[in-house]
Design an enzyme around this catalytic site. Structure first.
Site, PDB file in Angstrom:
ATOM      1  N   ARG A   1      -5.351 -42.485  -4.925  1.00 29.02           N
ATOM      2  CA  ARG A   1      -3.898 -42.285  -4.983  1.00 29.02           C
ATOM      3  C   ARG A   1      -3.562 -40.797  -5.019  1.00 29.02           C
ATOM      4  O   ARG A   1      -2.594 -40.364  -4.391  1.00 29.02           O
ATOM      5  CB  ARG A   1      -3.323 -43.003  -6.204  1.00 29.02           C
ATOM      6  CG  ARG A   1      -3.314 -44.519  -6.022  1.00 29.02           C
ATOM      7  CD  ARG A   1      -3.045 -45.308  -7.290  1.00 29.02           C
ATOM      8  NE  ARG A   1      -1.865 -44.912  -8.011  1.00 29.02           N
ATOM      9  CZ  ARG A   1      -1.710 -45.101  -9.322  1.00 29.02           C
ATOM     10  NH1 ARG A   1      -2.672 -45.657 -10.036  1.00 29.02           N
ATOM     11  NH2 ARG A   1      -0.599 -44.727  -9.915  1.00 29.02           N
TER      12      ARG A   1
ATOM     13  N   ARG B   1      -5.488 -44.003 -21.271  1.00 28.17           N
ATOM     14  CA  ARG B   1      -4.483 -45.066 -21.255  1.00 28.17           C
ATOM     15  C   ARG B   1      -5.154 -46.434 -21.099  1.00 28.17           C
ATOM     16  O   ARG B   1      -4.789 -47.397 -21.765  1.00 28.17           O
ATOM     17  CB  ARG B   1      -3.489 -44.814 -20.121  1.00 28.17           C
ATOM     18  CG  ARG B   1      -2.303 -45.759 -20.159  1.00 28.17           C
ATOM     19  CD  ARG B   1      -1.271 -45.458 -19.081  1.00 28.17           C
ATOM     20  NE  ARG B   1      -1.821 -45.725 -17.757  1.00 28.17           N
ATOM     21  CZ  ARG B   1      -1.757 -44.896 -16.733  1.00 28.17           C
ATOM     22  NH1 ARG B   1      -1.178 -43.732 -16.855  1.00 28.17           N
ATOM     23  NH2 ARG B   1      -2.280 -45.220 -15.571  1.00 28.17           N
TER      24      ARG B   1
ATOM     25  N   ARG C   1       9.277 -39.207   0.591  1.00 27.30           N
ATOM     26  CA  ARG C   1       7.818 -39.158   0.441  1.00 27.30           C
ATOM     27  C   ARG C   1       7.165 -38.259   1.477  1.00 27.30           C
ATOM     28  O   ARG C   1       6.004 -37.898   1.330  1.00 27.30           O
ATOM     29  CB  ARG C   1       7.215 -40.561   0.570  1.00 27.30           C
ATOM     30  CG  ARG C   1       7.493 -41.453  -0.613  1.00 27.30           C
ATOM     31  CD  ARG C   1       6.611 -42.682  -0.564  1.00 27.30           C
ATOM     32  NE  ARG C   1       6.978 -43.653  -1.564  1.00 27.30           N
ATOM     33  CZ  ARG C   1       6.505 -43.662  -2.814  1.00 27.30           C
ATOM     34  NH1 ARG C   1       5.683 -42.732  -3.197  1.00 27.30           N
ATOM     35  NH2 ARG C   1       6.871 -44.599  -3.650  1.00 27.30           N
TER      36      ARG C   1
ATOM     37  N   LYS D   1       6.613 -38.437 -13.999  1.00 33.40           N
ATOM     38  CA  LYS D   1       7.904 -38.415 -13.311  1.00 33.40           C
ATOM     39  C   LYS D   1       8.835 -39.515 -13.826  1.00 33.40           C
ATOM     40  O   LYS D   1      10.006 -39.259 -14.079  1.00 33.40           O
ATOM     41  CB  LYS D   1       7.715 -38.581 -11.797  1.00 33.40           C
ATOM     42  CG  LYS D   1       6.932 -37.482 -11.130  1.00 33.40           C
ATOM     43  CD  LYS D   1       6.817 -37.695  -9.626  1.00 33.40           C
ATOM     44  CE  LYS D   1       6.157 -38.994  -9.226  1.00 33.40           C
ATOM     45  NZ  LYS D   1       4.729 -39.098  -9.533  1.00 33.40           N
TER      46      LYS D   1
ATOM     47  N   ARG E   1      -4.163 -52.627 -15.245  1.00 33.50           N
ATOM     48  CA  ARG E   1      -3.869 -52.782 -13.819  1.00 33.50           C
ATOM     49  C   ARG E   1      -5.141 -52.615 -13.002  1.00 33.50           C
ATOM     50  O   ARG E   1      -6.021 -51.838 -13.350  1.00 33.50           O
ATOM     51  CB  ARG E   1      -2.856 -51.720 -13.368  1.00 33.50           C
ATOM     52  CG  ARG E   1      -1.484 -51.923 -13.905  1.00 33.50           C
ATOM     53  CD  ARG E   1      -0.510 -50.824 -13.560  1.00 33.50           C
ATOM     54  NE  ARG E   1      -0.879 -49.980 -12.452  1.00 33.50           N
ATOM     55  CZ  ARG E   1      -0.163 -48.963 -12.038  1.00 33.50           C
ATOM     56  NH1 ARG E   1       0.952 -48.654 -12.641  1.00 33.50           N
ATOM     57  NH2 ARG E   1      -0.553 -48.226 -11.021  1.00 33.50           N
TER      58      ARG E   1
END
Length: 194
Positions: free
Chosen positions: A150, A127, A88, A13, A139
């Site tokens: 998530r 990644r 959201r 996105k 991260r």
């Protein structure tokens, strides 16, 4: 051009929003950035938000909705905007519909990037491996378990927006698993930019 991007974490996105933002010369409005800006500017709603945040509570939908409404009124949004991280939830989407209606505005489109969640987990793993190989810092939430959490949170809270916007006729779906440039081309076609 007033656009919302939907899709789970890792769907692309942010990348696609940036490309459309650059192509149309419109701002990408992040609720987090808007909130921080309102607090820093000490606007009436920013003062209310700061009090809530200082108490450790979550900022209410009413405050977020007002911040979004105020931001849409700014000069750089006259030609349009891309909303990032808002709405959201369905109640936020309903509030946004009312905010835009009161301003005499409509959404151009709600673009949902459809993706395969298992493939997203693999993308995340790749990644992470690439970041490590390049000596970068990974991260703390870039691991399969946290990523699946998530994704679950997205399915529970945000995915119902697809149904809401399908009912309004504003939802357009794009294959988010295609090559990045192909996804951009599909979005440009939906938005009639070509």
């Amino acid at each position: 051009m007033r656009v919302i991007f939907l899709g789970p974490p890792g769907a692309g996105k942010g990348t696609q929003a940036k490309r459309i933002m650059d192509a149309c010369a419109i701002p990408q409005l992040s609720t987090g950035d808007m909130l921080r800006s309102a607090v820093a500017a000490k606007t009436a709603v920013g003062v209310r938000a700061k009090e809530v945040m200082d108490s450790g509570a979550l900022v209410s939908d009413d405050i977020v909705n007002q911040i979004v409404s105020d931001r849409i009124d700014m000069d750089d949004c006259k030609s349009g905007f891309i909303l990032d991280g808002f709405p959201r939830t369905v109640p936020q989407a309903e509030a946004l519909t009312n905010i835009l209606r009161e301003k005499g505005l409509d959404l151009t489109a709600v673009i949902e990037l459809r993706v395969d969640e298992d493939a997203l987990v693999e993308r995340m793993r790749s990644r992470v491996a690439e970041t490590i190989a390049n000596g970068g810092v990974v991260r703390s939430d870039d691991n399969p378990e946290a990523f699946r959490t998530r994704l679950h949170e997205y399915r529970e809270k945000t995915a119902p927006l697809s149904e809401y916007y399908a009912k309004t006729g504003e939802l357009k779906t794009v294959d988010g698993m295609a090559d990045m440039d192909a996804v951009t081309a599909s979005i440009r076609k939906v938005l009639r930019l070509d």
